[in-house]
Design an enzyme around this catalytic site. Sequence first.
Site, PDB file in Angstrom:
ATOM      1  N   GLU A 152       0.671   5.218  12.701  1.00 55.90           N
ATOM      2  CA  GLU A 152      -0.674   4.750  13.043  1.00 55.90           C
ATOM      3  C   GLU A 152      -0.725   3.244  13.261  1.00 55.90           C
ATOM      4  O   GLU A 152      -1.429   2.766  14.151  1.00 55.90           O
ATOM      5  CB  GLU A 152      -1.651   5.140  11.932  1.00 55.90           C
ATOM      6  CG  GLU A 152      -3.102   4.838  12.253  1.00 55.90           C
ATOM      7  CD  GLU A 152      -4.043   5.433  11.218  1.00 55.90           C
ATOM      8  OE1 GLU A 152      -5.214   5.625  11.544  1.00 55.90           O
ATOM      9  OE2 GLU A 152      -3.602   5.701  10.091  1.00 55.90           O
ATOM     10  N   ASP A 153       0.016   2.490  12.455  1.00 53.55           N
ATOM     11  CA  ASP A 153      -0.121   1.029  12.477  1.00 53.55           C
ATOM     12  C   ASP A 153       1.057   0.286  13.096  1.00 53.55           C
ATOM     13  O   ASP A 153       0.967  -0.920  13.321  1.00 53.55           O
ATOM     14  CB  ASP A 153      -0.320   0.509  11.047  1.00 53.55           C
ATOM     15  CG  ASP A 153      -1.620   1.006  10.438  1.00 53.55           C
ATOM     16  OD1 ASP A 153      -2.604   1.149  11.189  1.00 53.55           O
ATOM     17  OD2 ASP A 153      -1.644   1.263   9.227  1.00 53.55           O
ATOM     18  N   HIS A 183       0.814  -1.228   0.000  1.00 62.15           N
ATOM     19  CA  HIS A 183       0.000   0.000   0.000  1.00 62.15           C
ATOM     20  C   HIS A 183       0.844   1.273   0.000  1.00 62.15           C
ATOM     21  O   HIS A 183       0.669   2.128  -0.888  1.00 62.15           O
ATOM     22  CB  HIS A 183      -0.969  -0.010   1.182  1.00 62.15           C
ATOM     23  CG  HIS A 183      -1.668   1.286   1.390  1.00 62.15           C
ATOM     24  ND1 HIS A 183      -2.529   1.834   0.461  1.00 62.15           N
ATOM     25  CD2 HIS A 183      -1.611   2.180   2.417  1.00 62.15           C
ATOM     26  CE1 HIS A 183      -2.972   2.995   0.902  1.00 62.15           C
ATOM     27  NE2 HIS A 183      -2.427   3.230   2.088  1.00 62.15           N
ATOM     28  N   HIS A 230       3.941   6.614   5.541  1.00 60.75           N
ATOM     29  CA  HIS A 230       2.770   7.340   6.035  1.00 60.75           C
ATOM     30  C   HIS A 230       1.897   6.562   7.011  1.00 60.75           C
ATOM     31  O   HIS A 230       1.083   7.159   7.719  1.00 60.75           O
ATOM     32  CB  HIS A 230       1.934   7.875   4.860  1.00 60.75           C
ATOM     33  CG  HIS A 230       1.043   6.870   4.200  1.00 60.75           C
ATOM     34  ND1 HIS A 230       1.421   6.153   3.089  1.00 60.75           N
ATOM     35  CD2 HIS A 230      -0.221   6.471   4.479  1.00 60.75           C
ATOM     36  CE1 HIS A 230       0.430   5.373   2.704  1.00 60.75           C
ATOM     37  NE2 HIS A 230      -0.584   5.539   3.528  1.00 60.75           N
ATOM     38  N   ASP A 271      -2.938   8.024  -1.256  1.00 63.76           N
ATOM     39  CA  ASP A 271      -3.333   6.959  -0.341  1.00 63.76           C
ATOM     40  C   ASP A 271      -4.771   6.522  -0.620  1.00 63.76           C
ATOM     41  O   ASP A 271      -5.084   5.334  -0.712  1.00 63.76           O
ATOM     42  CB  ASP A 271      -3.187   7.483   1.098  1.00 63.76           C
ATOM     43  CG  ASP A 271      -3.949   6.660   2.120  1.00 63.76           C
ATOM     44  OD1 ASP A 271      -3.465   5.583   2.479  1.00 63.76           O
ATOM     45  OD2 ASP A 271      -5.025   7.107   2.574  1.00 63.76           O
TER      46      ASP A 271
END
Length: 217
Positions: A73-74, A45, A69, A148
Amino acid sequence: MKKLLTRAASYLPPDRVAFIQKAYEYAAIAHEGQKRLSGEPFIRHPLETALYLVDLNMDATTLAAALLHDVMEDCDVTREELEREFNKEVAALVDGVTKLNRLDVLNADTDDGSGRPTDDFHDQAGSLRKMLVAMARDLRVVLIKLADRLHNMRTLKAHSPERRIIIAQETLDIYAPLAHRLGMEDIKWRLEDMAFHYLEPARYRQISRLLARRREE
């Protein structure tokens, strides 16, 4: 990855290409073992996000941030860690995209349970577009977010039917018009085309058949 580096090398000096490669390797390790709903490795991704941006001849900092990016967050990577590994500019871009991702435009108020956005969501779309731009102090954050979203739409089939409709409508109401306002007509029509495919599948098939027939004629 080779495709990204080859394209970047066509307009960037070797040291900046090496910087992009470092970002990819860092992201690959951070996302190791993670998979998307589609089943593909997660690193695919951010790579696809960066591949769209390299076609726009974006700078190495933007491409590095595109590759990174999702790590905050992940992967529980902190802004401070990114500053140490890369620089403050990359860290700021990644932080900006992360904050946009956390802007919960798909909250309970946008769905009445039918799988369709409510009228409130449509009314709020213009305000949400302005909020996205206002939150992104650097316009490159918005460009990464649009790239994205483009790849997310390409893999939308992995979501439930209800979720597909919500995301497609959000794309049509917020992200496609935002791309238009930025003069990015290529991504605008791509987003609109994919959103239409999920929102009006019967009409989409009908128009596709008409266009195919017209091309034959």
